[in-house]
Design an enzyme around this catalytic site. Sequence first.
Site, PDB file in Angstrom:
ATOM      1  N   ASP A  65       0.799  -1.194  -0.036  1.00  0.00           N
ATOM      2  CA  ASP A  65       0.082  -0.142  -0.099  1.00  0.00           C
ATOM      3  C   ASP A  65       0.695   1.249  -0.092  1.00  0.00           C
ATOM      4  OD1 ASP A  65      -2.876   1.133   0.635  1.00  0.00           O
ATOM      5  OD2 ASP A  65      -1.269   2.301   2.012  1.00  0.00           O
ATOM      6  N   TYR A  70       3.274   9.572   0.110  1.00  0.00           N
ATOM      7  CA  TYR A  70       4.329   9.012   1.105  1.00  0.00           C
ATOM      8  C   TYR A  70       5.735   9.332   0.496  1.00  0.00           C
ATOM      9  CZ  TYR A  70      -0.104   6.762   2.749  1.00  0.00           C
ATOM     10  OH  TYR A  70      -1.271   6.238   3.215  1.00  0.00           O
ATOM     11  N   LYS A  98      -3.061   5.846  -4.302  1.00  0.00           N
ATOM     12  CA  LYS A  98      -4.198   6.777  -4.144  1.00  0.00           C
ATOM     13  C   LYS A  98      -4.150   7.989  -4.880  1.00  0.00           C
ATOM     14  CE  LYS A  98      -3.718   4.794   0.388  1.00  0.00           C
ATOM     15  NZ  LYS A  98      -2.566   4.272   0.829  1.00  0.00           N
ATOM     16  N   HIS A 131      -7.859   9.292  -1.628  1.00  0.00           N
ATOM     17  CA  HIS A 131      -7.202   9.319  -0.617  1.00  0.00           C
ATOM     18  C   HIS A 131      -8.062  10.039   0.581  1.00  0.00           C
ATOM     19  CE1 HIS A 131      -3.044   9.227   1.364  1.00  0.00           C
ATOM     20  NE2 HIS A 131      -3.844   8.736   2.062  1.00  0.00           N
TER      21      HIS A 131
END
Length: 340
Positions: A65, A70, A98, A131
Amino acid sequence: MFTRSLSFLSQELVAKFSAQAIMNSVKLNSGYELPLLGLGTWQTKPEQTKVAVKTALKIGYRHIDTAPNYNNEKEIGEAINEWINDGGKREELFVTTKLPTYGNRPDDVCKYVNKSLANLKLDYIDLYLMHMPFSLCPDEKEMNPALGGDGRVILDKTNHIDIWKQMEAQVNRGVVKSLGVSNFNVIQLEKLFYGSVIHPSVIQVELHAYLQQPEMRYLAETLNIKVVAYSPLGSPAAKKHFAEKYGLQAEVADLLNDPVVVEIAKCKNKTPAQILLMFLLQQCIAVIPKSANPERIKENADVFDCYLNEEDMKKTHFLKQRTKGSYNKLPFLERCGRSS
Ligand code: A2P
């Protein structure tokens, strides 16, 4: 409007605990299999990512994921690519990414899907999530939210259904297999479900023994949407992260040291983290514990020999803090009506 009494739900869940078989994957309403154990990568630094993902793939994790913000999609792509070159099969992998808050507009969906595909070096994404339920204006490089003169992010208008239509177009284009949302509340999810042609397959939310999300889980079960628990260990490093990144003081509950969890772990010769993961897995909730540490990545996967009996499940289910321990009570989320 979705309504259901919380106490009724609790009894229903407790009754199911002991009968629930542990499965390695669950079938999504899109027809694809979602592996129940995945590697979370929020807060995994780019320079840690390749080792973490390669370790996870070697151990047997098949669900990874990530998300553009990120800042590790590229390294995940490299790790996956190397794993495939070494004989791994793409079709055995399940990769989630996302649509970022700063791309939460119908016209931006295709662009951000293409960016993620390029970063991940994939020709399809297994699961694409919206998201957040809100939208922020992007900065010039379209890699972060823009900041206004007061140093704060700038909220944009959001229309979930219009964004979703463009997400559906990505499935029709063949570059996304399943769709879902993250951080939506029950009202937002139900509204989106009834406005969709391709229904959401997954709701990803903060979910752990201190935030068991009974209403969301009941709605998801009713609509045949699978639940993915992010921060299944309660995100012990979140306090530091929010303080350093946003200057915000998050209250982070200390799940790993909860006396009940520690006691069950001792009896089973397991760690508190493993008990917390099993507690969710035994309820067929998919988990994506984050770790950048190879030993802990291994530890988090070494859980399937540890079945919690009905008493252990009840003790964990009825922890004092069982619905209130979110670390995510951040002002910008609450203002947008995320908290339920
Ligand atoms: P690290 O990356 O150094 O292993 P969550 O998935 O709930 O957000 O929790 C992630 C946090 O918990 C990270 O700070 C991670 O640190 C830590 N963590 C992951 N696995 C374990 C474990 N088995 N025991 C203790 N801490 C863990």
